[in-house]
Design a protein around this motif. Structure first.
Motif, short mmCIF file in Angstrom:
data_model
loop_
_atom_site.label_atom_id
_atom_site.label_comp_id
_atom_site.label_asym_id
_atom_site.label_seq_id
_atom_site.Cartn_x
_atom_site.Cartn_y
_atom_site.Cartn_z
N SER A 3 3.69 1.50 -3.12
CA SER A 3 3.07 1.73 -4.44
C SER A 3 2.53 3.16 -4.53
O SER A 3 2.66 3.82 -5.56
CB SER A 3 1.96 0.72 -4.72
OG SER A 3 0.89 0.87 -3.81
N ARG A 4 1.99 3.67 -3.44
CA ARG A 4 1.45 5.04 -3.46
C ARG A 4 2.58 6.08 -3.45
O ARG A 4 2.44 7.15 -4.05
CB ARG A 4 0.50 5.25 -2.28
CG ARG A 4 -0.79 4.48 -2.49
CD ARG A 4 -1.77 4.66 -1.37
NE ARG A 4 -2.94 3.83 -1.60
CZ ARG A 4 -3.60 3.19 -0.64
NH1 ARG A 4 -3.22 3.31 0.62
NH2 ARG A 4 -4.64 2.45 -0.92
N ILE A 26 3.54 6.49 -6.95
CA ILE A 26 2.59 7.35 -7.66
C ILE A 26 2.90 8.82 -7.38
O ILE A 26 2.89 9.66 -8.29
CB ILE A 26 1.13 7.00 -7.27
CG1 ILE A 26 0.77 5.62 -7.82
CG2 ILE A 26 0.16 8.07 -7.79
CD1 ILE A 26 -0.54 5.05 -7.29
N LEU A 39 0.64 10.68 3.45
CA LEU A 39 0.24 9.32 3.11
C LEU A 39 0.44 8.39 4.30
O LEU A 39 -0.45 7.63 4.67
CB LEU A 39 1.05 8.82 1.91
CG LEU A 39 1.00 7.32 1.63
CD1 LEU A 39 -0.39 6.90 1.17
CD2 LEU A 39 2.05 6.93 0.60
N SER A 49 0.82 -1.21 0.00
CA SER A 49 0.00 0.00 0.00
C SER A 49 0.85 1.26 0.00
O SER A 49 0.65 2.15 -0.83
CB SER A 49 -0.93 0.02 1.23
OG SER A 49 -1.79 -1.09 1.21
#
Length: 197
Positions: A69-70, A73, A91, A66
């Motif tokens: 990967s973010r 991005i 985040l 989670s």
């Protein structure tokens, strides 16, 4: 069909484990208690996971997937150094806030007395995030020709320690003190300090 049910059962076990970490702060989770929460026998748990440590590793896998990967991005979509740092910290804090039980894994509270390998995995995750922050800060110098007054490794450590501290407060307050509370104001101050020439 059996494979699909197996995956769903594994996910259900992990969701129940995360829920128990949230609703039983400070308590050790036993396989007997987890089996009761899932509604199966302990033997059924072990058909999906060979040990309790593997169950915790399943949650750590979810955390890593989670968050990392973010962060990728963020790196792809945002080019401004300060926005990248802000969004990476935000985040981490939002993820902890939305997953209170999992935040106990992030700060190590739920791993006391568990296998050393689990604490190492969480420690390695934080090291990866710190390395990413360090890289973000170093790229500012490369792109803009102007760096910071303090070594980027020291600054990255400071930023991560801030987020780590907010997560620890969240766990210590039994999830009452939200990690994102006052983050916007705090970030403005942190950013001003970082950008002082």
């Amino acid at each position: 069909m059996a494979v699909s049910q197996k995956i769903n059962r594994r996910d259900h076990i992990l969701q129940c484990l995360a829920h128990m970490l949230e609703t039983h702060p400070g308590q050790r989770i036993t396989t007997a208690k987890l089996a009761a929460e899932v509604g199966v026998s302990e033997a059924a748990l072990y058909r999906h996971f060979p040990s309790k440590a593997r169950m915790f590793e399943g949650l750590i896998d979810f955390i890593e997937d989670s968050l990392l990967s973010r962060i990728n991005i963020i790196m792809d979509e945002e080019k401004d150094t300060m926005r990248r740092c802000q969004q990476t910290l935000q985040l981490l804090l939002i993820f902890a806030e939305r997953n209170p039980g999992i935040s106990r894994l992030l700060n190590g509270d739920a791993l006391l007395g568990e296998h050393e390998r689990l604490r190492s995995r969480v420690s390695n995750l934080f090291a990866k995030i710190e390395t990413q922050l360090k890289q973000i800060l170093r790229e500012k110098t490369l792109r803009e020709g102007q760096g910071f007054n303090l070594d980027e490794a020291i600054l990255a450590n400071l930023l991560l320690a801030f987020a780590d501290g907010r997560i620890a407060q969240f766990v210590r307050s039994e999830f009452k003190l939200k990690p994102t509370h006052h983050f916007d104001e705090q970030w403005i101050f942190i950013q001003q300090q970082l950008l002082q020439s």
